[in-house]
Design an enzyme around this catalytic site. Sequence first.
Site, PDB file in Angstrom:
ATOM      1  CG  PHE A   1      -1.929   1.098   1.158  1.00 19.75           C
ATOM      2  CD1 PHE A   1      -3.079   0.941   0.402  1.00 19.75           C
ATOM      3  CD2 PHE A   1      -1.725   2.300   1.810  1.00 19.75           C
ATOM      4  CE1 PHE A   1      -4.007   1.974   0.302  1.00 19.75           C
ATOM      5  CE2 PHE A   1      -2.647   3.329   1.721  1.00 19.75           C
ATOM      6  CZ  PHE A   1      -3.786   3.160   0.961  1.00 19.75           C
TER       7      PHE A   1
ATOM      8  CG  ASP B   1       0.669  -3.041   6.545  1.00 21.61           C
ATOM      9  OD1 ASP B   1      -0.399  -3.352   7.117  1.00 21.61           O
ATOM     10  OD2 ASP B   1       0.759  -2.085   5.770  1.00 21.61           O
TER      11      ASP B   1
ATOM     12  CE1 TYR C   1      -9.122   2.357   7.288  1.00 18.49           C
ATOM     13  CE2 TYR C   1      -7.960   3.455   9.077  1.00 18.49           C
ATOM     14  CZ  TYR C   1      -8.052   3.117   7.740  1.00 18.49           C
ATOM     15  OH  TYR C   1      -7.083   3.526   6.867  1.00 18.49           O
ATOM     16  CE  LYS C   2      -7.266  -1.118   5.664  1.00 13.30           C
ATOM     17  NZ  LYS C   2      -7.913  -0.434   4.521  1.00 13.30           N
TER      18      LYS C   2
ATOM     19  NE  ARG D   1      -9.699  -2.873  -2.100  1.00 12.25           N
ATOM     20  CZ  ARG D   1      -9.138  -2.248  -1.057  1.00 12.25           C
ATOM     21  NH1 ARG D   1      -7.932  -2.595  -0.643  1.00 12.25           N
ATOM     22  NH2 ARG D   1      -9.752  -1.261  -0.456  1.00 12.25           N
TER      23      ARG D   1
END
Lengths: 424, 424
Positions: free
Chosen positions: B134, B209, B234-235, B383
């Site tokens: 990312f 990560d 938050y995912k 996605r």
Amino acid sequence: MNTPTSVAHSLDRATCTALDAADALAPFRDRFVLPAGVVYLDGNSLGALPGHTAAHVQRVITEEWGTGLIRSWNDAGWFAKPVALGDRIAPLIGAAPGEVVLGDSTSASLFQAAVAAVRMRPGRRVVVSERGSFPTDLYMLEAVQELLGGDEPLERRLIHDEGPSLEDVLGDDVAVVVLTHVDYRTGRMRDLAEVTRQVQASGALMLWDLCHSAGAVPVDLNGAGADLAIGCTYKYLNGGPGAPSFIWVAERHQSAAKPALTGWHGHARPFDFEFGYAPADGITRFRVGTPQLLSMAALEASLEIWEEVDLEAVREKSLRLTELFISLVDARLAPWGVEVVTPRQSALRGSQVALRVEDGFAVMQALIERGVIGDFRAPDLMRFGFAPLYVSHADVWDAVAALEEILSTEVWREPRFARRGAVT
Amino acid sequence: MNTPTSVAHSLDRATCTALDAADALAPFRDRFVLPAGVVYLDGNSLGALPGHTAAHVQRVITEEWGTGLIRSWNDAGWFAKPVALGDRIAPLIGAAPGEVVLGDSTSASLFQAAVAAVRMRPGRRVVVSERGSFPTDLYMLEAVQELLGGDEPLERRLIHDEGPSLEDVLGDDVAVVVLTHVDYRTGRMRDLAEVTRQVQASGALMLWDLCHSAGAVPVDLNGAGADLAIGCTYKYLNGGPGAPSFIWVAERHQSAAKPALTGWHGHARPFDFEFGYAPADGITRFRVGTPQLLSMAALEASLEIWEEVDLEAVREKSLRLTELFISLVDARLAPWGVEVVTPRQSALRGSQVALRVEDGFAVMQALIERGVIGDFRAPDLMRFGFAPLYVSHADVWDAVAALEEILSTEVWREPRFARRGAVT
């Protein structure tokens, strides 16, 4: 504006309630929720809760997050929020639109700003600050020194009331001066324009810490021609516990300023997911990662109040409150050796007053138990903040009366008030 | 576990609802608030709202902030919260109590952890990462390079699927390897234990990560003997928009690990207001400034759900959902050249599936208009995330059916679906 001690002696509580009745800012008190029986003199540490904040945050949670879901990053303006709210803070500190952005903690923002400043003065290898700064500012400058060290170490020079002075330490080797506008302990306020002028005359940049100024006193960064600033929104601005800090960078510096923490929200094209970092134009480049939206929502609510506030009126009431407090302390608490540490000259005072009191920690605990909330700052200061939007003249009277009673009865000597553990 | 294409051809929606009826995790869907008519396949970007979060945050605002005011830093445990909530995340990632702390954004936490790692391997001047990370991870490593450069520049080496490989770049000059466990675009999952072993065999530290792993797949950091990790709440963990990141540092490294950002909340004695920085013991030293309490409160609420979740059951259902999705895409979307980019081997797959589709941006916008929410990642990937706590087998069926209709009718060609502006 001065309330000499002789006047304070003749003051009574009815005089204070009369002052409240004539106070143009008094209606703002109804915009805040304060528990019954509490005199809250710690808004310089954590501002009071605005009455509409809970409903606003509720709406952001249920509608924007719950229903909007990921779409709210665009549809509810989440992505733009740190700059949009920065624009609403700007008029409170004499900044222009596009000059202010929300950050993470003030510690992180100070780091961002200080690294940028040092890099804007290549060849100058000294950072000046002040020994009495709020400690995290100095800790973060230690981090700047360690990280920007390398070939040519970065030196830190600290001024102090007992010397060296700013004049003593300035020179053509100083990259940036980091000072606090209103001192967190004593409430002493610096002359923002004059210090900025002095610092810039030496060729250094001026980075102001406005944590105890924003919302407490009028600040005019652009009027003073300052360079960078950071500040806090959870004190006088009532943004809620840990609400995001802000960073100000004068427009003229923005294209040259390179932030330390080059996260994707500060990228020129964050949603192109480019391989290499390229800073966004303007203040946006000072953003780091995904901002904490719910904390930001509470700040968004409180800024609605601030849009209605005249900061000159705030300052006028603030001085009335602090002068009243100082006069009453002088008149009534002298027998117990209570010393006013905050400057008595109004131009040198922010919106808080510190008292040096023996066993101040225990005295403050006893005071809090009585419903008068201030705080204690080691080693020996009792600190009282006067947020003009919700503190009344009668509150000031009641606080001093409670202190007098606690000192005269010596109730603070009871073991339950002795120091233990962490106290903010 | 495999659902061959032949089976998919014979599948119908009733079969999917039957799978839902037999699903042990299905009751968790009632713990979340999802808008009617929405199939939410973007929980890998922003997790859904738990039903009790709004009330919990409301209570923190009105009782802890409004009534408790400054006292809540002690009385409501605010000060201890970043480590207390870290302890509740720990079991989800194979960590021990005292090894996890909440940070600001994942970008900031990656910086904290990466600088600490580089400093723990003095003399080694290479940081290894991956070209497909990312982007913010790479941007922050640029920051690490610039800030830790100095006398001896820090080199960044990037691996890539088409070479060089990890084996190619490891050597006795590598300080730390920073890799993502589950790829944000493709959903490809690395073998955490095997990669850790390989990296450590070269004498480097392994920094993971876990942004797309925590709450999506079982993770066993201590089982793998990894060194450091960061991740997102938050995912899959449903902490709310911009909820704080976390940092994990293996207990054996904590006394040697020196964070980059030395803020006062990471100080050994923050309320003594000492002049110089001294790191706290343990993971606390990775704290920086005052944490954003209201965002943290929402995470606190969602973690209540996670305490009841069996991550092995999550993994089992996740694989069932992603395999069903892949099989249906293969069976029904081949005519439009839709390509499954995510690994078909379950051990190599996280909880998300990426499709390469021509004009994928417009197709995704048309899909979102139909109520099936996934996202688009430039340049060409659609996605879809499958959060097993609230995504059903019928959702998977409905998503593929909607995609088939959009592709067959070519509705996505309508101008309103064309790309414009930022999209998260």
